[in-house]
Design a protein around this motif. Structure first.
Motif, PDB file in Angstrom:
ATOM      1  N   ALA A 237       1.383   0.385   7.606  1.00 46.67           N
ATOM      2  CA  ALA A 237       0.582   0.371   6.382  1.00 46.67           C
ATOM      3  C   ALA A 237       1.435   0.587   5.135  1.00 46.67           C
ATOM      4  O   ALA A 237       2.386   1.379   5.141  1.00 46.67           O
ATOM      5  N   LYS A 251      -8.975  -7.536  -1.971  1.00 43.93           N
ATOM      6  CA  LYS A 251      -9.829  -7.074  -0.885  1.00 43.93           C
ATOM      7  C   LYS A 251      -9.942  -8.135   0.211  1.00 43.93           C
ATOM      8  O   LYS A 251     -10.002  -9.329  -0.059  1.00 43.93           O
ATOM      9  N   ASP A 255      -9.570  -4.937   4.940  1.00 44.59           N
ATOM     10  CA  ASP A 255      -9.316  -3.886   3.946  1.00 44.59           C
ATOM     11  C   ASP A 255     -10.249  -4.077   2.758  1.00 44.59           C
ATOM     12  O   ASP A 255      -9.853  -4.602   1.718  1.00 44.59           O
ATOM     13  N   LYS A 260      -4.855  -1.070   0.961  1.00 45.90           N
ATOM     14  CA  LYS A 260      -4.031  -0.825   2.143  1.00 45.90           C
ATOM     15  C   LYS A 260      -3.637  -2.159   2.769  1.00 45.90           C
ATOM     16  O   LYS A 260      -4.478  -2.916   3.228  1.00 45.90           O
TER      17      LYS A 260
END
Length: 686
Positions: A237, A251, A255, A260
Motif C-alpha cells: 500500500a 477513487k 479504493d 490508498k
C-alpha cells in the motif's frame, strides 16, 4: 512471454539501442502517436544581446555532504562570487580527488564492464540476491513469486546510498528502484506464462538494503537479514497526499476513498531529500494498462485499447480500466513517491501536489528563502519541464515537519525563450552568430496558493491531468526531459534531454533554440540559472552540451571546449555531482547514434576546462548506465547496470554480466573503487 515475437522498433534502431528495450520499457513510445498534439509552440523573445548571467556559490559540498541522517540540513544561502573567486574559476576549477585517465569508447557488441587503469569493480547486489534471513538462494531455474518477494528485484535504476549515523562510514542504507522486467531472458521458456507474469510483477517495485564495509577505502557488501532491509512490491500500500488525495478522479471499486494505492510502476530516477527520505519517479506506467484509449485524457498519457506486452490485465482486473469500477486506476500512477529508508514499517506516499505525468524523477534543493524546490522532467518527446515550490519552509533538524513539505505547494511548468533570430536555428545544430544556444525563460504557474491557475480546470484536474493543464499554458515542448539536478555548489540546474528525432516530421513541433536539432539522436544538456532566488519565476538558460561524436558530427558543442579533446557521449539520462561540483552523466542508448556501449562521464563545469567530457566507465552489451553516485573523496563510484544482454534469450544470452560464469545476465548495482585491479576484476570478460 516472448517479447521478441513482436518488435516494431526492430527496423528503427541502430547502434546499441535495443528494440526489446523499446518494447518492454515504454511500449514502443517513439513509434506511437505523439501524446502531445497541441499547437502551442515556442515563445521567441529576440534580444539584441546575450543574456547576462550571474554565477552563484552554494554552501554545501555536494550531495555527498548530505550523507548521514543527522546531517540532512539545508545548504547555506547562495552569494555572488567575488572577483577573486571569478579569477580563480577562470584559471581552473578545484580538482576532484578522483583522478583518472578517460577510457576509450567500447563497441556496442562487447560484453565487458570497463573502468580506468588503477580502478577495480565489484558487484554489490544482483537481481535475485536474498535480502532476509529466511530468503531462499536465487535459482534461475526454480523461481517463484514467494521467493521473489524476499529477493532483490529486476532492472535496478535509481540508486542512493546514505551513511548510517555513528558507523563512521562503515555502514549505510541503499535505496533502489526496479523499473521493469524482461521475461524473455529471466525465465526458462518451459515456465508457464501465468507463473512468469506473477514473478515478473513481484520483480517490480523498490528495495531498501543495508550495506557494510571494513573502512571507507574498502568496497561495500550488502547485509542479508539486516534490520532496514525491505522489498516494496506491487500489492503493497501507498498513501496519496496533497490536494488531489480523495478526489473523485482517484477513487476505484477497490479504493472508494481515493487515498490508498497498491504498488508503484515504471520507477525510473529519483532524488535524496535534505531530510533523508528518497523520491522515486513513476514514469512509463501507461504500458501496464489496457484502456478504452478514446478520451483526451487517456490519449494524452499514451493509453490504448490493446493487449499489453506483459498481460497483467489477465491476472488483475485493475490493469484493464475498461472493467467497471477501475476506470480511474491509471490516474493513481504517474506520481512522485517518497520513502523513508530508516523506517521499514512506514507507508510510502504518492504526492499529488507535484503533478501527474511520466516523471523521470524529482530532485530537491532548499531555496535561499527556506522553501523547498523540486525539479522534475516529463520523459516523453515534446513534453515539459516542471518545478514545485513548497508552501511551508524547511526547518533545520525538524524531520517530522520536513517530511510534509512535498504535500502542499505551487506547481510550475517551463517556457523557454531564445535570443537568436529564428533563421539562425537551422535544425542541424549549427551555433547561432552569438556563439551559444541561450536565452531566458519563465515558470508558468499551474497551481498557486491551493488554487488552479488553468482556466476551465479544477485544482484536482490540474494535478491529475497535468499534461493537459501544461498544454493550455503553452509550455515549451522539450526533447525528452529526463533527470533534472540542481547543483548544491552553483545552485544552477541541469536538465538531461535524451533525444528526439521527430521535430522535422510533418505536423510535429519544429526546432527552437533550446531544442535546436531536427534529428536530435544524441541529446543535449540544458543549464538553468534561476534569476533571483531558487523560487524565482524567471531564469536564464544555455545548452551546456550538444551531444554526439565530434569525430563524425561537426555540430556537437561542449561549452566551447575543443571538440577534439572530449569523449564522445550520446543520450544523457541520469545526472550526479561530485564533491567539487563536476557534473557526472550516465547514458541510455543511442538510437541511430554513436554505436558504443553506454557509460558514465565526468563533465567539468567551471574554469578553463568547462565543457570537457571524460568517460569514466563503460557498461556491458545491451546495458544502460543508471543511478550514478560519485563519492570522489573516497575515490569510489556506484552505478546500477540495467538490462544487460537485453537482446538475448534464455537459450542464447547476449551477456554473462556480472559473474561471467556462463549463466544468465543479472541487473546489478556495482561499486568502482581506486585499487590495484584484482585479477579478472579490473575489466569484464567477453
Amino acid at each position: 512471454m516472448d517479447s521478441k515475437r513482436l518488435l516494431p522498433m526492430a527496423d528503427h534502431v541502430r547502434g546499441k539501442r535495443s528494440a526489446v528495450t523499446c518494447q518492454l520499457k515504454c511500449d514502443n513510445q517513439c513509434l506511437g502517436e505523439v501524446c502531445n498534439t497541441t499547437s502551442n509552440g515556442y515563445f521567441r523573445d529576440i534580444a539584441s544581446s546575450a543574456v547576462s548571467r550571474r554565477a552563484v556559490l552554494g554552501g554545501s559540498a555536494g550531495a555527498v555532504a548530505l550523507f548521514g541522517a543527522s546531517r540532512f540540513d539545508a545548504p547555506a544561502a547562495a552569494a555572488p562570487l567575488s572577483e577573486q573567486a571569478l579569477a580563480e574559476g577562470r584559471r581552473g576549477a578545484r580538482r576532484s580527488p578522483l583522478n583518472f585517465e578517460a577510457i576509450r569508447p567500447v563497441d556496442f557488441k562487447v560484453d565487458e564492464f570497463n573502468v580506468p587503469e588503477g580502478y577495480s569493480w565489484k558487484p554489490i547486489i544482483r537481481w535475485g540476491d536474498p535480502l532476509f534471513a529466511d530468503s531462499p538462494a536465487f535459482d534461475p531455474k526454480k523461481q517463484t513469486a514467494a521467493a521473489a518477494r524476499k529477493q532483490f528485484g529486476y532492472d535496478n535504476d535509481y540508486t542512493e546510498i546514505i551513511d548510517i549515523p555513528g558507523s563512521e562510514g562503515r555502514r549505510a542504507v541503499m535505496f533502489v528502484n526496479h523499473e521493469y522486467t524482461n521475461e524473455n531472458i529471466m525465465f526458462p521458456p518451459t515456465m508457464p506464462i501465468e507463473d512468469q507474469r506473477e514473478i515478473g510483477m513481484i520483480n517490480h517495485g523498490l528495495t531498501v538494503v543495508e550495506l557494510e564495509r571494513k573502512n571507507t577505502a574498502s568496497p561495500f557488501s550488502y547485509v542479508k537479514g539486516a534490520r532496514l532491509n525491505r522489498r516494496i512490491v506491487i500489492d503493497d500500500a501507498y498513501r496519496m497526499t496533497g490536494p488531489a488525495a480523495g478526489s473523485e478522479l482517484l477513487k476505484t471499486k477497490a479504493d472508494p476513498s481515493g487515498t490508498k494505492v497498491l504498488g508503484t510502476l515504471g520507477n525510473c530516477s529519483g532524488g535524496l531529500t535534505p531530510w533523508g527520505t528518497l523520491l522515486s519517479g513513476e514514469e512509463n506506467f501507461h504500458s501496464y494498462f489496457r484502456a478504452e484509449g478514446t478520451s483526451p485524457e487517456e490519449k494524452r498519457y499514451g493509453l490504448t485499447d490493446k493487449a499489453t506486452v506483459r498481460g497483467w490485465e489477465k491476472s488483475d482486473p485493475r490493469f484493464d480500466t475498461r472493467n467497471k469500477g477501475f476506470e480511474n486506476e491509471t490516474n493513481r500512477f504517474g506520481w512522485i513517491v517518497e520513502v523513508d529508508p530508516f523506517d521499514p514499517k512506514s507507508t510510502p506516499r504518492k504526492h499529488t501536489a507535484l503533478g501527474r505525468f511520466k516523471h523521470e524523477g524529482a530532485n530537491v534543493i532548499v531555496a535561499e528563502n527556506g522553501h523547498v524546490v523540486a525539479y522534475s522532467g516529463d520523459d516523453e518527446k515534446f513534453d515539459y519541464l516542471y518545478k514545485f515550490v513548497s508552501k511551508r519552509k524547511y526547518r533545520k533538524n525538524d524531520r517530522r515537519h520536513n517530511m510534509r513539505l512535498l504535500e502542499e505547494g505551487d506547481l510550475y511548468v517551463a517556457k523557454f525563450s531564445g535570443n537568436s533570430p529564428a533563421s539562425e536555428i537551422d535544425g542541424k545544430g549549427t551555433l547561432p552568430s552569438d556563439g551559444a544556444f541561450d536565452g531566458t525563460g519563465r515558470w508558468l504557474p499551474l497551481t498557486k496558493d491551493g488554487k488552479s491557475m488553468v482556466e476551465g480546470m479544477s485544482l484536482e484536474e490540474v494535478l491529475v491531468h497535468t499534461r493537459i493543464a501544461a498544454d493550455k499554458l503553452g509550455a515549451t515542448k522539450m526533447d525528452r526531459c529526463e533527470d533534472v539536478q540542481p547543483s548544491l555548489h552553483s545552485r544552477r540546474v541541469y536538465v538531461a534531454c535524451t533525444n528526439n528525432s521527430d521535430r522535422a516530421k510533418p505536423g510535429k513541433a519544429g526546432v527552437d533554440e533550446p531544442n535546436p536539432r531536427a534529428e536530435n539522436r544524441d541529446g543535449h544538456i540544458v543549464e538553468i540559472d534561476e534569476l533571483g532566488e531558487q523560487t524565482s519565476l524567471r531564469f536564464a538558460w544555455n545548452l551546456m552540451l550538444v551531444c554526439g561524436d565530434p569525430a563524425t558530427d561537426e555540430n556537437t558543442y561542449f561549452a566551447g571546449y575543443p571538440r577534439e579533446h572530449v569523449s564522445p557521449i550520446s543520450c544523457p539520462d541520469n545526472l550526479a555531482f561530485d564533491s567539487v561540483g563536476n557534473l557526472w552523466i550516465s547514458t541510455d542508448g543511442a538510437p541511430d547514434g554513436i554505436g558504443y556501449n553506454d557509460g558514465l562521464f565526468k563533465v567539468t563545469l567551471t574554469g578553463r576546462d568547462r565543457g570537457r567530457v571524460e568517460q569514466f566507465l563503460s557498461v556491458p552489451r545491451d546495458a544502460e548506465t543508471c543511478g550514478p553516485i560519485v563519492r570522489d573523496q573516497e575515490k569510489t563510484v556506484f552505478v546500477a547496470v540495467q538490462h544487460p544482454g537485453e537482446e538475448g534469450t534464455w537459450e542464447e544470452p547476449n551477456s554473462y554480466f556480472p559473474d561471467y560464469d556462463s549463466t544468465l545476465p543479472r541487473p546489478t548495482v556495482v561499486q568502482v573503487y581506486k585499487k590495484a585491479p584484482a585479477k579478472g576484476r579490473g575489466r569484464g570478460r567477453k
